[in-house]
Enzyme design. Structure first.
Site, PDB file in Angstrom:
ATOM      1  N   THR A   1       2.558 -68.003   4.728  1.00  0.00           N
ATOM      2  CA  THR A   1       2.569 -67.803   3.273  1.00  0.00           C
ATOM      3  C   THR A   1       3.236 -69.000   2.610  1.00  0.00           C
ATOM      4  O   THR A   1       4.358 -69.376   2.970  1.00  0.00           O
ATOM      5  CB  THR A   1       3.299 -66.494   2.920  1.00  0.00           C
TER       6      THR A   1
ATOM      7  N   HIS B   1      -0.140 -63.991  -4.618  1.00  0.00           N
ATOM      8  CA  HIS B   1       0.874 -63.076  -4.110  1.00  0.00           C
ATOM      9  C   HIS B   1       0.879 -61.769  -4.929  1.00  0.00           C
ATOM     10  O   HIS B   1       1.925 -61.168  -5.169  1.00  0.00           O
ATOM     11  CB  HIS B   1       2.255 -63.741  -4.167  1.00  0.00           C
TER      12      HIS B   1
ATOM     13  N   TYR C   1       7.100 -66.402   7.267  1.00  0.00           N
ATOM     14  CA  TYR C   1       7.908 -67.166   6.326  1.00  0.00           C
ATOM     15  C   TYR C   1       8.747 -68.113   7.165  1.00  0.00           C
ATOM     16  O   TYR C   1       9.335 -67.691   8.166  1.00  0.00           O
ATOM     17  CB  TYR C   1       8.830 -66.253   5.508  1.00  0.00           C
TER      18      TYR C   1
ATOM     19  N   GLN D   1       2.246 -62.574   9.696  1.00  0.00           N
ATOM     20  CA  GLN D   1       2.527 -63.453   8.544  1.00  0.00           C
ATOM     21  C   GLN D   1       3.897 -64.077   8.714  1.00  0.00           C
ATOM     22  O   GLN D   1       4.881 -63.391   8.979  1.00  0.00           O
ATOM     23  CB  GLN D   1       2.474 -62.633   7.246  1.00  0.00           C
TER      24      GLN D   1
ATOM     25  N   SER E   1       4.092 -58.380   8.044  1.00  0.00           N
ATOM     26  CA  SER E   1       4.972 -59.325   7.349  1.00  0.00           C
ATOM     27  C   SER E   1       6.182 -59.672   8.200  1.00  0.00           C
ATOM     28  O   SER E   1       6.720 -58.820   8.909  1.00  0.00           O
ATOM     29  CB  SER E   1       5.446 -58.684   6.037  1.00  0.00           C
TER      30      SER E   1
ATOM     31  N   LYS F   1      -1.816 -68.664   3.328  1.00  0.00           N
ATOM     32  CA  LYS F   1      -1.907 -67.635   2.283  1.00  0.00           C
ATOM     33  C   LYS F   1      -1.157 -68.095   1.035  1.00  0.00           C
ATOM     34  O   LYS F   1       0.034 -68.382   1.092  1.00  0.00           O
ATOM     35  CB  LYS F   1      -1.293 -66.330   2.789  1.00  0.00           C
TER      36      LYS F   1
ATOM     37  N   GLY G   1      -3.144 -55.311  -0.839  1.00  0.00           N
ATOM     38  CA  GLY G   1      -1.725 -55.016  -0.655  1.00  0.00           C
ATOM     39  C   GLY G   1      -1.393 -53.639  -1.190  1.00  0.00           C
ATOM     40  O   GLY G   1      -1.375 -52.637  -0.465  1.00  0.00           O
TER      41      GLY G   1
HETATM   42  C1  LIG Z   1       5.461 -54.514  -1.789  1.00  0.00           C
HETATM   43  C2  LIG Z   1       4.811 -55.830  -1.474  1.00  0.00           C
HETATM   44  C3  LIG Z   1       5.383 -56.645  -0.520  1.00  0.00           C
HETATM   45  C4  LIG Z   1       4.798 -57.867  -0.199  1.00  0.00           C
HETATM   46  N1  LIG Z   1       5.334 -58.631   0.798  1.00  0.00           N
HETATM   47  C5  LIG Z   1       4.703 -59.746   1.197  1.00  0.00           C
HETATM   48  C6  LIG Z   1       5.166 -60.475   2.313  1.00  0.00           C
HETATM   49  O1  LIG Z   1       6.146 -60.115   2.952  1.00  0.00           O
HETATM   50  N2  LIG Z   1       4.497 -61.594   2.651  1.00  0.00           N
HETATM   51  C7  LIG Z   1       3.399 -62.031   1.967  1.00  0.00           C
HETATM   52  O2  LIG Z   1       2.829 -63.052   2.319  1.00  0.00           O
HETATM   53  N3  LIG Z   1       2.922 -61.343   0.927  1.00  0.00           N
HETATM   54  C8  LIG Z   1       3.544 -60.213   0.530  1.00  0.00           C
HETATM   55  N4  LIG Z   1       3.026 -59.482  -0.510  1.00  0.00           N
HETATM   56  C9  LIG Z   1       1.788 -59.910  -1.169  1.00  0.00           C
HETATM   57  C10 LIG Z   1       0.581 -59.249  -0.508  1.00  0.00           C
HETATM   58  O3  LIG Z   1       0.382 -59.733   0.789  1.00  0.00           O
HETATM   59  C11 LIG Z   1      -0.689 -59.544  -1.311  1.00  0.00           C
HETATM   60  O4  LIG Z   1      -0.786 -60.926  -1.538  1.00  0.00           O
HETATM   61  C12 LIG Z   1      -0.749 -58.813  -2.644  1.00  0.00           C
HETATM   62  O5  LIG Z   1      -0.202 -57.517  -2.540  1.00  0.00           O
HETATM   63  C13 LIG Z   1      -2.190 -58.749  -3.092  1.00  0.00           C
HETATM   64  O6  LIG Z   1      -2.334 -58.135  -4.314  1.00  0.00           O
HETATM   65  P1  LIG Z   1      -2.732 -56.583  -4.481  1.00  0.00           P
HETATM   66  O7  LIG Z   1      -1.465 -55.819  -4.246  1.00  0.00           O
HETATM   67  O8  LIG Z   1      -3.216 -56.527  -5.865  1.00  0.00           O
HETATM   68  O9  LIG Z   1      -3.794 -56.252  -3.446  1.00  0.00           O
HETATM   69  C14 LIG Z   1       3.622 -58.277  -0.861  1.00  0.00           C
HETATM   70  C15 LIG Z   1       3.050 -57.440  -1.815  1.00  0.00           C
HETATM   71  C16 LIG Z   1       3.622 -56.225  -2.134  1.00  0.00           C
HETATM   72  C17 LIG Z   1       2.966 -55.341  -3.147  1.00  0.00           C
HETATM   73  C1  LIG Z   2      10.902 -58.294   1.194  1.00  0.00           C
HETATM   74  C2  LIG Z   2      10.765 -59.771   1.272  1.00  0.00           C
HETATM   75  C3  LIG Z   2       9.789 -60.384   0.348  1.00  0.00           C
HETATM   76  C4  LIG Z   2       8.444 -59.773   0.457  1.00  0.00           C
HETATM   77  C5  LIG Z   2       7.481 -60.410  -0.478  1.00  0.00           C
HETATM   78  O1  LIG Z   2       6.934 -61.437  -0.216  1.00  0.00           O
HETATM   79  C6  LIG Z   2       7.163 -59.693  -1.687  1.00  0.00           C
HETATM   80  O2  LIG Z   2       7.877 -58.737  -2.023  1.00  0.00           O
HETATM   81  O3  LIG Z   2       6.204 -60.064  -2.359  1.00  0.00           O
END
Ligand SMILES: Cc1cc2nc3c(=O)[nH]c(=O)nc-3n(C[C@H](O)[C@H](O)[C@H](O)COP(=O)(O)O)c2cc1C
Ligand SMILES: CCCCC(=O)C(=O)O
Length: 408
Positions: A154, A275, A128, A126, A105, A251, A329
């Site tokens: 994303t 997400h 932003y 990834q 990320s 994404k 995730g």
């Molecule tokens: C703690 C956390 C942080 C995340 N941070 C990002 C991120 O920085 N960028 C992003 O594109 N998606 C982020 N996501 C979304 C994940 O990439 C993913 O889409 C999601 O966790 C998928 O669902 P799942 O947790 O049920 O597998 C984050 C998810 C979680 C749980």
């Molecule tokens: C920490 C920055 C945002 C990360 C994110 O995309 C998420 O938490 O789902």
């Protein structure tokens, strides 16, 4: 005993301070979409074939030409380095050991360079898009220089999702001990001790840029809403093309129109995702959107399913509906909280063993054998009757409301 991803989740709940666990585990607003990501899988039942020789099974695949031993991609997760020290490095190494792909990320604790130095390719980065396009461009250039294979843009964070748990917990970066979390921190001294080995407790990629506040801690939403560019549109894909020559993955696609536009803009892969239920609440479960997107893409790009994977059988269902691979995730973050790199490897082992067994019992020994005929599309369960009996029993025994046994 740890049998499944839910067991890992319970371990993570115990090991992490409440605010960190809820940041990982929680979703936006009423968490409808978070729950729908799970219940969508419960709506699909299998159609198994008997007396097929399944003595040799193969769940390997390729994603954008990269050979993977299992169709799993660790999704980008901001602040994974708060779950365990060097969290992103550990998860990337675990992915490489298990033949999965790791996505770093933009908002990671470990930097682009630290992860690339520690873990072998293939890695994805990834992105932003920041209002400061100079910072955005330099992130992309750093990812290229460090050898990341694909840029994963994303597109569903036009504004940070409304995660009320984070607001109630006062979740800030870097984390601080306050009057209200003091007792909880005391109960998690193990985490505090472990985190003392962390290289830092803030967003590593921005240390040199001057974008991080000098003294104050920031809320995730406050910081990202100041920095992320909500004006990003399809024309920026062309701009990204001019600064990045490798594959671009989008994404956060959740309907056919955008899938077609993505293909028209020459995107090589798209990720059907909400997400993980952390952004717009009341989007449907990701799996329920998958067939529409697969049909719109007509094979012109690879389609990846993201959100709600907690069982190997979930992965098999997504692939039967046309996904090339699945992104996870929280499952690997729970593993990371439980036991660092070994915990991430355990989460991948659990899922790939379940995929393997499901392929055998379905009578479809290779991923290539999966298509929609592996599912009972004539028996799609409605949302209300979709709770698996075991989960209903579990919830009943614990006196919990429906949905709570899967964290929904
Ligand atoms: C703690 C956390 C942080 C995340 N941070 C990002 C991120 O920085 N960028 C992003 O594109 N998606 C982020 N996501 C979304 C994940 O990439 C993913 O889409 C999601 O966790 C998928 O669902 P799942 O947790 O049920 O597998 C984050 C998810 C979680 C749980
Ligand atoms: C920490 C920055 C945002 C990360 C994110 O995309 C998420 O938490 O789902």
């Amino acid at each position: 005993m740890i049998c499944n991803i839910e067991d890992l989740r319970q371990r993570a709940r115990r090991r992490l301070p409440r605010a960190v666990f809820e940041y990982v585990d929680g979703g936006a607003e009423d968490e409808y979409t978070l729950g729908a990501n799970r219940s969508a899988f419960e709506r699909y039942l299998f159609r198994a074939r008997a007396l097929v020789d399944v003595s040799t099974r193969d769940q390997s695949t390729t994603v954008l030409g990269e050979k993977l031993a299992t169709p799993l991609i660790l999704g980008p997760t901001g602040l994974a380095g708060l779950v365990a020290p060097w969290g992103e490095v550990l998860a990337a190494k675990a992915a490489a050991n298990k033949g999965a792909l790791f996505t770093l990320s933009t908002m990671s604790i470990c930097t682009i360079e630290e992860v690339a130095a520690a873990a072998p390719p293939p890695l994805w980065f990834q992105l932003y898009v920041w209002k400061d396009r100079g910072i955005t461009r330099s992130l992309v250039e750093r990812a290229r220089a460090a050898g990341y294979r694909a840029l994963c843009l994303t597109v569903d964070v036009q504004d940070m999702g409304n995660r009320e748990k984070d607001r109630r917990n006062g979740f800030i970066v870097p984390p601080r001990v306050t009057l209200s979390n003091f007792l909880d921190v005391l109960r998690h001294l193990g985490w505090v001790m472990r985190m003392s080995r962390s290289p830092r407790a803030t967003f590593g990629n921005f240390i040199e840029t001057g974008a991080l506040p000098k003294k104050d801690a920031v809320s995730v939403a406050g910081f990202t809403n100041r920095q992320f560019d909500p004006s990003v549109s399809w024309k920026d894909i062309e701009w990204l093309r001019s600064i990045w020559s490798g594959p671009i993955v989008l994404k956060g696609i959740s309907c056919a129109e955008d899938a077609r536009l993505a293909v028209e803009h020459g995107v090589q892969a798209l990720i059907v995702s909400n997400h993980g239920g952390r952004q717009l609440d009341f989007l449907p479960g990701a799996l329920d959107v998958l067939p529409e997107v697969v049909d719109a893409v007509e094979g012109r790009a690879e389609v990846i399913l993201d959100g709600g994977i907690r069982r190997g059988s979930d992965v098999v269902k997504a692939i039967a509906l046309g996904a090339r691979a699945c992104m996870v995730g929280r499952p690997f973050l729970y593993g990371l909280a439980h036991d660092g790199q070994a915990g991430v490897e355990l989460s991948l082992d659990i899922l790939s063993k379940e995929i393997d067994r499901t392929l055998a019992l379905l009578g479809r020994p290779r991923l290539a054998d999966l298509d929609r005929s592996a599912l009972r599309l004539d028996m799609l369960h409605s949302q209300s009757e979709s709770r698996a009996p075991a989960l209903r029993v579990l919830e009943g025994a614990r006196g919990l409301p429906a949905g709570s046994a899967t964290g929904t």
